[in-house]
Design a protein around this motif. Structure first.
Motif, short mmCIF file in Angstrom:
data_model
loop_
_atom_site.label_atom_id
_atom_site.label_comp_id
_atom_site.label_asym_id
_atom_site.label_seq_id
_atom_site.Cartn_x
_atom_site.Cartn_y
_atom_site.Cartn_z
N LEU A 150 6.17 -0.71 -6.75
CA LEU A 150 4.93 -0.68 -5.99
C LEU A 150 5.30 -0.57 -4.51
O LEU A 150 5.97 -1.45 -3.97
CB LEU A 150 4.10 -1.94 -6.25
N THR A 151 4.86 0.51 -3.89
CA THR A 151 5.09 0.72 -2.46
C THR A 151 3.77 0.49 -1.74
O THR A 151 2.79 1.17 -2.02
CB THR A 151 5.61 2.15 -2.20
N VAL A 152 3.77 -0.48 -0.84
CA VAL A 152 2.51 -0.92 -0.22
C VAL A 152 2.61 -0.79 1.30
O VAL A 152 3.58 -1.25 1.90
CB VAL A 152 2.20 -2.39 -0.59
N THR A 197 10.53 9.94 -1.07
CA THR A 197 9.78 10.67 -0.05
C THR A 197 8.29 10.67 -0.35
O THR A 197 7.46 10.42 0.54
CB THR A 197 10.29 12.12 0.05
N ASP A 198 7.91 10.96 -1.60
CA ASP A 198 6.48 11.00 -1.94
C ASP A 198 5.82 9.65 -1.71
O ASP A 198 4.73 9.55 -1.13
CB ASP A 198 6.30 11.42 -3.40
N ALA A 199 6.48 8.59 -2.20
CA ALA A 199 5.90 7.26 -2.06
C ALA A 199 5.76 6.87 -0.59
O ALA A 199 4.73 6.31 -0.17
CB ALA A 199 6.74 6.23 -2.81
N GLN A 200 6.77 7.18 0.22
CA GLN A 200 6.70 6.81 1.63
C GLN A 200 5.66 7.64 2.39
O GLN A 200 4.98 7.13 3.28
CB GLN A 200 8.08 6.95 2.29
N PHE A 201 5.54 8.91 2.03
CA PHE A 201 4.51 9.74 2.67
C PHE A 201 3.13 9.17 2.38
O PHE A 201 2.30 9.01 3.29
CB PHE A 201 4.60 11.18 2.18
N LEU A 202 2.87 8.87 1.12
CA LEU A 202 1.56 8.35 0.75
C LEU A 202 1.30 6.99 1.39
O LEU A 202 0.20 6.70 1.87
CB LEU A 202 1.45 8.27 -0.76
N TYR A 231 -1.96 4.48 1.57
CA TYR A 231 -2.16 4.31 0.14
C TYR A 231 -1.07 3.44 -0.47
O TYR A 231 0.13 3.62 -0.16
CB TYR A 231 -2.17 5.67 -0.57
N ALA A 232 -1.46 2.53 -1.35
CA ALA A 232 -0.48 1.89 -2.21
C ALA A 232 -0.03 2.92 -3.25
O ALA A 232 -0.83 3.77 -3.67
CB ALA A 232 -1.08 0.67 -2.89
N VAL A 233 1.21 2.84 -3.66
CA VAL A 233 1.76 3.81 -4.61
C VAL A 233 2.37 3.06 -5.78
O VAL A 233 3.25 2.21 -5.60
CB VAL A 233 2.82 4.71 -3.95
#
Length: 657
Positions: A420-422, A451-456, A461-463
């Motif tokens: 979970l990337t918050v 990269t995708d998670a950090q961009f979002l 956005y939480a990912v």
């Protein structure tokens, strides 16, 4: 001199523990998340005095150009720069002596977002002289190499323990009329003299797609999967002229994958699973007897392993799941150095990416969930740590979001893991994007910069990323549990993860979208069908809308192992259509962004065009983005930037603040 190389010579940052998250005052530019690194694949010479590194530059038209640079250590003085042919990348660099190296070439194209190895092998001295092509398939059906090796797929298998200018080359010969290693009926390993290209066959087994374990110049073990990963077969022989024999299940269990043999030939270290559970690291005699468990985890397979020089024992190992944490197996000097560096930089994972033959000069790779990676040199003579370069120096770790390993139970009681990337903005429940990984079999998300998670996350956005059934890192049984479950249990694992995130207060239940690439794109189409009302939108990136298209037209369908995979993992055409979103669009009721490369060989472009036609016919909303020169994923920085901008606008419209 290229800008990237000047940056390497001028860089003066220091490795420090990461500060707490600091939210940027403004959005980071979209293009920062689309850029490729300028320096990559560093390789340290045996004496620790030279460093080879791939250097990437971009011309005014956005085209990439690569060089192989060699620098003197420790002053980083450039000694040579070898220009690569257009789109050719130094994919792997191996030193075969203090002055000579071998480069395995890769080709830069839109193919799973990374350059693909071509099988071309070139040897040269550090100053660029005495260049020799060891193996090449420059033209279809025509091999250009300096020794009589069959046409096939070549790769570097290793080097003799005492470096002597030779290299071991794995070769999977093409069968008649075929140009794919996956249909090879045999596997070979050669000892190649890099000075003149002469090759000596060291081992051959009449099984395709096998890997070899060498000891004292003899191929002692060969292992591989005959059925797309369902089982692992391991073969052994006692000497060069002895026949191969299949090790019995009483020795191998579900999997026995030899890794290394001790210098005296008395001990073998292997990855082992008795019953298909998480693989462990074991030692044994060469016949598999006297087995001893060195590292294991009830939940996770063993992932990274650190080895002592000169066929020495493993001294540290880390589970594959969650944040890497090393278990030290002895108190050797390298184990102490690794532990000391890990203690000094607790926010980073420390890996040894290379070393001098005497083990006194170490090439350090440090990375984290917020750091794409940093390379440094550690000199054990004076205990000095010298930074070399950052993989993506424009990314500031303090501005990135923390990536939290998670575990939860699926609705049928199976424990799953994920990440979970918050955003670090202090908000509790964020709008959330479910981000399923591709594959689906044998792939997993891990604790590293994504990269995708950090961009979002940078967009608020939480990912959520879930390692659903079929993912790697949990053992063969868990991986096989994804078979025949593409449209069912895998999707429920993802949906169960979303419900967990909502219940834990991480996600705003009214603002959830799903985005994924390849199989993740399939899941982006399928989860809104399986869980109506849960998602507000979907982003299908190079995703499957109709599995039967892939069965007929994808590159996977062009070889026997690929056909076996489709049959085992999905079934027949009727089963494929039953789990395909294209035939269930009456239940697909969210706006969708469709992004696809028109030259995609893995998930043919027809998946996107037929989905678009069906949505048009049904009068359902979508946004369209296709790129004529892209394949399975967008590779060019321009196209990647366009994709991310489309995603930002699309998500902002449907679940943004």
């Amino acid at each position: 001199m290229p800008i990237a190389l000047r940056r390497l010579l001028a860089i003066a940052f220091m490795l420090v523990s990461l500060p707490a998250f600091a939210a940027p005052s403004a959005l980071l530019p979209v293009q920062d998340f689309a850029r490729h690194g300028e320096l990559s694949n560093p390789s340290l010479s045996p004496d620790g005095q030279l460093l080879a590194v791939a250097v990437r530059s971009t011309d005014a038209d956005g085209n990439s150009h690569y060089q192989l640079a060699v620098l003197h250590l420790p002053d980083l003085k450039p000694l040579s720069r070898l220009d690569m042919a257009r789109r050719n990348v130094p994919g792997q660099v191996v030193w075969v002596s203090n002055t000579r190296l071998v480069v395995a070439l890769a080709y830069e194209s839109a193919w799973l977002d990374v350059p693909q190895m071509t099988g071309d092998l070139v040897a040269l001295d550090y100053d660029g002289s005495h260049k020799t092509t060891l193996y090449s398939l420059a033209e279809r059906g025509k091999s250009i190499h300096s020794q009589d090796m069959p046409k096939g797929s070549a790769s570097i298998a290793g080097i003799p323990e005492t470096r002597n200018g030779h290299i071991y080359v794995n070769l999977r010969p093409f069968p008649s009329g075929s140009y794919t290693m996956y249909d090879a009926h045999s596997s070979m390993v050669y000892d190649v003299d890099t000075s003149n290209g002469s090759a000596q066959l060291m081992g051959k087994i009449d099984k395709g797609d096998m890997s070899f374990v060498m000891h004292a110049g003899i191929a002692r073990f060969a292992y591989g999967s005959p059925d797309a990963g369902a089982t692992i077969n391991t073969y052994a022989r006692d000497g060069k002229d002895q026949p191969w024999h299949l090790l019995p299940a009483s020795v191998t269990g579900k999997a026995l994958i030899p890794q290394q043999i001790s210098a005296d030939g008395s001990t073998m270290w292997s990855i082992y699973s008795a019953d298909g559970g998480p693989e462990m690291l074991v030692s044994s005699k060469l016949d598999g007897g006297g087995r001893k468990v060195l590292a294991s985890d009830n939940f996770s397979a063993i992932g990274d392993i650190l080895w002592a020089p000169h066929h020495g024992a493993p001294y540290a190992a880390s589970p594959a799941v969650g944040r890497p944490r090393f278990l030290y197996l002895d108190d050797s000097p390298l184990a102490r150095v690794h532990k000391a560096l890990s203690d000094k930089f607790p926010d980073e994972v420390i890996d040894f990416a290379g070393r001098s033959d005497d083990g006194m000069v170490l090439l350090i790779h440090a990375y984290s969930d917020r750091d794409p990676g940093t390379f440094a040199l550690f000199d054990r003579h004076n205990m000095n740590l010298r930074p070399l370069f950052q993989v993506e120096p424009w990314i500031k770790p303090a501005q990135m979001a923390a990536r939290q390993p998670i575990r939860f139970k699926a609705s049928d009681g199976v424990e799953l893991d994920g990440y979970l990337t918050v955003p670090g903005d202090g908000t509790k429940a964020h709008p959330m994007v479910l981000l399923p990984h591709g594959g689906p079999i044998g792939v997993a998300d891990g604790w590293a910069y994504d990269t995708d998670a950090q961009f979002l996350a940078s967009r608020g956005y939480a990912v959520l990323q879930v390692n659903y059934r079929g993912s790697s890192g949990r053992g063969m049984n868990f991986m096989r549990a994804g078979y025949r479950q593409f449209g069912d249990r895998i999707q429920h694992d993802l949906i169960d993860g979303v419900h967990w995130a909502i219940e834990q207060g991480h996600a705003d239940r009214n603002r959830i979208c799903v985005y994924g690439g390849s199989f993740g794109g399939y899941s982006a189409l399928m989860t809104p069908i399986v869980a109506p009302g849960l998602f507000k939108c979907a982003i299908d990136y190079a995703g499957v809308s109709d599995w039967s298209i892939g069965m007929d037209y994808s590159d996977t369908s062009h070889f026997s192992a690929g056909k076996t995979y489709f049959a085992d993992a999905i079934g027949d055409k009727a089963a494929a259509r039953a789990i395909s979103p294209l035939y269930q669009l009456d239940r697909f009721n969210v706006p969708v962004l469709i992004a696809h490369g028109e030259a995609d060989p893995r998930v043919p472009f027809r998946n996107a065009t037929e989905l678009r036609s069906a949505l048009d016919k049904a009068g359902k909303p979508y946004v369209w983005l296709s790129k004529p020169k892209e394949g399975h994923g967008f590779y060019s920085e321009k196209d990647r930037t366009d994709l991310l901008q489309h995603m930002q606008d699309f998500l902002g419209k449907y679940i943004g603040h």
